[in-house]
Structures are given as structure tokens and as C-alpha cells.
Motif scaffolding. Sequence first.
Motif, short mmCIF file in Angstrom:
data_model
loop_
_atom_site.label_atom_id
_atom_site.label_comp_id
_atom_site.label_asym_id
_atom_site.label_seq_id
_atom_site.Cartn_x
_atom_site.Cartn_y
_atom_site.Cartn_z
N VAL A 91 0.85 -1.20 0.00
CA VAL A 91 0.00 0.00 0.00
C VAL A 91 0.88 1.24 0.00
CG1 VAL A 91 -1.62 1.34 1.41
CG2 VAL A 91 -2.00 -1.10 1.06
N TRP A 92 1.92 1.25 0.81
CA TRP A 92 2.85 2.39 0.86
C TRP A 92 3.49 2.61 -0.51
CZ3 TRP A 92 7.98 3.09 -0.19
CH2 TRP A 92 8.54 4.29 0.22
N TYR A 95 0.85 3.92 -2.97
CA TYR A 95 0.30 5.22 -2.60
C TYR A 95 1.29 6.35 -2.84
CZ TYR A 95 -1.92 8.87 0.16
OH TYR A 95 -2.49 10.04 0.57
N TYR A 96 2.54 6.12 -2.45
CA TYR A 96 3.55 7.17 -2.60
C TYR A 96 4.29 7.13 -3.92
CZ TYR A 96 2.70 8.45 2.18
OH TYR A 96 2.09 8.88 3.34
N PRO A 98 2.68 6.07 -7.37
CA PRO A 98 1.56 5.44 -8.10
C PRO A 98 1.95 4.78 -9.41
CG PRO A 98 1.32 7.84 -8.02
CD PRO A 98 2.53 7.48 -7.23
#
Length: 101
Positions: A91-92, A95-96, A98
Amino acid sequence: MQLFKDRLPYGLIWGLLTPILSFALLYAINKSLLQSGIMDTYSTAWPGFKDSTLSLIAICGNLIPVAIANRRRLDEFTRGIMLPTVILAFVWMFYYNPLGI
């Protein structure tokens, strides 16, 4: 009461709570350092840690209970911690970054 039990659900709880509490603590320390002006004496252009850095350090905070569980040979507990750790790391990453590059 034992904090580390060799059960998967206990590991899942630890694996989720440790990064959340670690991020809250790191965020509070970062904000207090910036507001107190302590860091201004060392660097005039330092805006503090980015949220991405704080969240990555918080996710890595799961390494502490994993090391303790490995030393005690709690395999199911370790699996329970690693499952949310891997999910949070993905997820990290997306999210950071893309684009995934």
C-alpha cells in the motif's frame, strides 16, 4: 497475561497496531521538533520528515516484535505480524509511487 501468544490472530493485531502507534508517535515527535525551533539551529531549510518517510519507518517498526517472536520461536505469531506488514508495504509503495517505478 502474555503479550506474545503463538496464534495468528494475535500476530495480526500486533501487525496492525504497531505501525499505527509508531506513526502517531513519530508524527508527534516530528511536529514538536518543528514547532519548538530546535531544528532551526541546525538547518534553516529543513522542513521536517515527509509523511512517506514517517509511514515507512512506522511500517518497519514491526521488525521489533518480529525479532522478539523469532527469538521465542513463535512461528504463527510471526506469520500474523508479517501479513499486515507486507500488505502495508505494498500500500505504501503504490500510494507514494503510483506509477510503481
